[in-house]
Scaffold this motif. Structure first.
Motif, PDB file in Angstrom:
ATOM      1  N   PRO A 162      15.055   8.975  -7.771  1.00  0.00           N
ATOM      2  CA  PRO A 162      15.672   8.900  -6.454  1.00  0.00           C
ATOM      3  C   PRO A 162      15.114   9.519  -5.289  1.00  0.00           C
ATOM      4  O   PRO A 162      15.291   9.115  -4.154  1.00  0.00           O
ATOM      5  CB  PRO A 162      16.763   9.428  -6.720  1.00  0.00           C
ATOM      6  N   TRP A 163      14.618  10.638  -5.644  1.00  0.00           N
ATOM      7  CA  TRP A 163      13.939  11.507  -4.322  1.00  0.00           C
ATOM      8  C   TRP A 163      12.744  11.205  -4.024  1.00  0.00           C
ATOM      9  O   TRP A 163      12.150  11.455  -3.030  1.00  0.00           O
ATOM     10  CB  TRP A 163      13.982  13.068  -4.907  1.00  0.00           C
ATOM     11  N   GLN A 164      11.897  10.110  -4.629  1.00  0.00           N
ATOM     12  CA  GLN A 164      10.728   9.488  -4.047  1.00  0.00           C
ATOM     13  C   GLN A 164      10.908   8.601  -3.069  1.00  0.00           C
ATOM     14  O   GLN A 164      11.268   7.429  -3.522  1.00  0.00           O
ATOM     15  CB  GLN A 164       9.895   9.197  -5.329  1.00  0.00           C
ATOM     16  N   ARG A 165      10.709   8.762  -1.888  1.00  0.00           N
ATOM     17  CA  ARG A 165      10.851   7.942  -0.947  1.00  0.00           C
ATOM     18  C   ARG A 165       9.658   7.921   0.062  1.00  0.00           C
ATOM     19  O   ARG A 165       9.121   9.274   0.520  1.00  0.00           O
ATOM     20  CB  ARG A 165      12.029   8.041  -0.223  1.00  0.00           C
ATOM     21  N   GLY A 166       9.440   6.925   0.993  1.00  0.00           N
ATOM     22  CA  GLY A 166       8.444   6.953   1.784  1.00  0.00           C
ATOM     23  C   GLY A 166       6.928   7.142   1.362  1.00  0.00           C
ATOM     24  O   GLY A 166       6.912   7.535   0.184  1.00  0.00           O
ATOM     25  N   GLY A 167       6.052   7.135   2.153  1.00  0.00           N
ATOM     26  CA  GLY A 167       4.514   7.256   1.877  1.00  0.00           C
ATOM     27  C   GLY A 167       4.013   6.489   0.872  1.00  0.00           C
ATOM     28  O   GLY A 167       4.377   5.080   0.914  1.00  0.00           O
ATOM     29  N   THR A 168       3.378   6.947  -0.229  1.00  0.00           N
ATOM     30  CA  THR A 168       2.878   5.847  -1.181  1.00  0.00           C
ATOM     31  C   THR A 168       3.830   5.411  -2.108  1.00  0.00           C
ATOM     32  O   THR A 168       3.366   4.258  -2.528  1.00  0.00           O
ATOM     33  CB  THR A 168       1.910   6.750  -2.199  1.00  0.00           C
ATOM     34  N   THR A 217       6.408   4.158  -0.890  1.00  0.00           N
ATOM     35  CA  THR A 217       7.084   2.696  -0.244  1.00  0.00           C
ATOM     36  C   THR A 217       6.052   1.921   0.009  1.00  0.00           C
ATOM     37  O   THR A 217       6.380   0.719  -0.415  1.00  0.00           O
ATOM     38  CB  THR A 217       7.419   3.105   1.379  1.00  0.00           C
ATOM     39  N   LYS A 218       4.672   2.095  -0.173  1.00  0.00           N
ATOM     40  CA  LYS A 218       3.529   1.014  -0.221  1.00  0.00           C
ATOM     41  C   LYS A 218       3.788   0.456  -1.839  1.00  0.00           C
ATOM     42  O   LYS A 218       3.421  -0.606  -1.818  1.00  0.00           O
ATOM     43  CB  LYS A 218       2.298   1.743   0.031  1.00  0.00           C
ATOM     44  N   ALA A 219       3.893   1.197  -2.761  1.00  0.00           N
ATOM     45  CA  ALA A 219       3.909   0.533  -3.987  1.00  0.00           C
ATOM     46  C   ALA A 219       5.106  -0.375  -4.106  1.00  0.00           C
ATOM     47  O   ALA A 219       5.022  -1.275  -5.110  1.00  0.00           O
ATOM     48  CB  ALA A 219       4.245   2.058  -5.105  1.00  0.00           C
ATOM     49  N   ASP A 220       6.108  -0.245  -3.470  1.00  0.00           N
ATOM     50  CA  ASP A 220       7.076  -1.109  -3.594  1.00  0.00           C
ATOM     51  C   ASP A 220       7.252  -2.208  -2.482  1.00  0.00           C
ATOM     52  O   ASP A 220       8.136  -3.213  -2.567  1.00  0.00           O
ATOM     53  CB  ASP A 220       8.525  -0.186  -3.406  1.00  0.00           C
ATOM     54  N   ALA A 221       6.249  -2.136  -1.778  1.00  0.00           N
ATOM     55  CA  ALA A 221       6.154  -3.237  -0.864  1.00  0.00           C
ATOM     56  C   ALA A 221       5.900  -4.598  -1.463  1.00  0.00           C
ATOM     57  O   ALA A 221       5.269  -4.720  -2.282  1.00  0.00           O
ATOM     58  CB  ALA A 221       5.105  -2.865   0.123  1.00  0.00           C
ATOM     59  N   THR A 222       6.663  -5.531  -0.544  1.00  0.00           N
ATOM     60  CA  THR A 222       6.410  -6.830  -0.812  1.00  0.00           C
ATOM     61  C   THR A 222       5.903  -7.818   0.193  1.00  0.00           C
ATOM     62  O   THR A 222       5.448  -8.947  -0.039  1.00  0.00           O
ATOM     63  CB  THR A 222       7.820  -7.663  -1.489  1.00  0.00           C
ATOM     64  N   THR A 223       5.752  -7.049   1.380  1.00  0.00           N
ATOM     65  CA  THR A 223       5.196  -7.987   2.574  1.00  0.00           C
ATOM     66  C   THR A 223       4.215  -6.941   3.336  1.00  0.00           C
ATOM     67  O   THR A 223       4.216  -5.537   3.032  1.00  0.00           O
ATOM     68  CB  THR A 223       6.230  -8.171   3.815  1.00  0.00           C
ATOM     69  N   ALA A 224       3.199  -7.548   4.082  1.00  0.00           N
ATOM     70  CA  ALA A 224       2.187  -6.811   5.101  1.00  0.00           C
ATOM     71  C   ALA A 224       3.045  -5.827   5.790  1.00  0.00           C
ATOM     72  O   ALA A 224       2.610  -4.409   5.918  1.00  0.00           O
ATOM     73  CB  ALA A 224       1.588  -7.705   5.720  1.00  0.00           C
ATOM     74  N   GLN A 225       4.234  -5.937   6.439  1.00  0.00           N
ATOM     75  CA  GLN A 225       4.948  -4.871   7.093  1.00  0.00           C
ATOM     76  C   GLN A 225       5.256  -3.673   6.401  1.00  0.00           C
ATOM     77  O   GLN A 225       4.913  -2.836   6.930  1.00  0.00           O
ATOM     78  CB  GLN A 225       6.226  -5.714   7.665  1.00  0.00           C
TER      79      GLN A 225
END
Length: 222
Positions: A71-77, A79-87
């Motif tokens: 739960p405390w892992q947010r932002g940075g890498t 976020t990119k790991a969870d990303a589904t779009t280019a944005q």
């Protein structure tokens, strides 16, 4: 006459592939693979460059694939790991330069930001992209081209008083200066100027001089 330096526009890739902010993750990966590139700029709905995605950004998903989500892992890498779009994948804002930026300026910016590429802009328009390997292209110039640069930018434009007194030889990018010039300061200046010419690997300054104008004048004797 102004001295010519190689600039980002001289070595950049001009036909740049881009993706939109809403481009899906798999499509971004496919674009990189299809075009054999390692990064792609991201455009907004208005056409401007808002970020850039590299292979490293895509690999974050693989990096975190089997790690438990905390739960405390947010932002940075994460976020990119969870990303589904280019944005969500992109690094924003993209680090940009103008096409007139010299290669040494571009190299210093890359080193300072610890990045491997820069987006080249012409005002608000995307002009190209320049990578570290592009910057090294200056050192791939043949010896005859380097010789021409030294003659044009240093001997003819900077040492105009005695251009014929300086002999220039280039072998594997190493420039050898020989001959005689009137002053020692001129010989030193020639070596310094040649070292700054794009593509020069090293300088062997064998110039001699008639008068040492760098020696301190002797004071009055008492």
């Amino acid at each position: 006459m102004m001295r010519h330096y190689l600039t980002a526009s001289d070595v950049m890739t001009k036909d740049v592939v881009t993706v939109a902010e809403d481009t899906p993750f798999k499509t971004v990966a496919a674009v990189l693979a299809e075009h054999h590139i390692s990064a792609v700029p991201v455009r907004s709905t208005f056409g401007g460059v808002v970020g850039i995605i590299s292979e490293t950004d895509l690999l974050r998903k693989e990096e975190f694939q089997r790690r438990p989500r905390r739960p405390w892992q947010r932002g940075g890498t994460r976020t990119k790991a969870d990303a589904t779009t280019a944005q969500l994948l992109m690094s924003s804002p993209a680090v940009t330069i103008e096409g007139g930026c010299t290669l040494d300026e571009a190299a210093r910016l890359m080193a300072a930001r610890r990045i491997t590429r820069l987006v080249v802009m012409d005002g608000d328009e995307l002009a190209g992209i320049v990578t570290r390997s592009d910057l090294l292209r200056a050192f791939l110039a043949p010896d005859q081209e380097i010789l021409a640069r030294v003659r044009r930018d240093v001997v003819e434009r900077q040492l105009w008083d005695e251009p014929l007194a300086v002999q220039i030889d280039v072998l594997e990018g190493v420039v050898t200066l020989s001959g005689q010039v009137p002053q020692r300061s001129t010989a030193a200046l020639a070596g310094s100027l040649v070292a700054g010419v794009d593509g020069v690997v090293g300088v062997r300054n064998e110039l001699t001089w008639e008068f040492d104008d760098t020696a301190r004048a002797a004071g009055p004797f008492y």
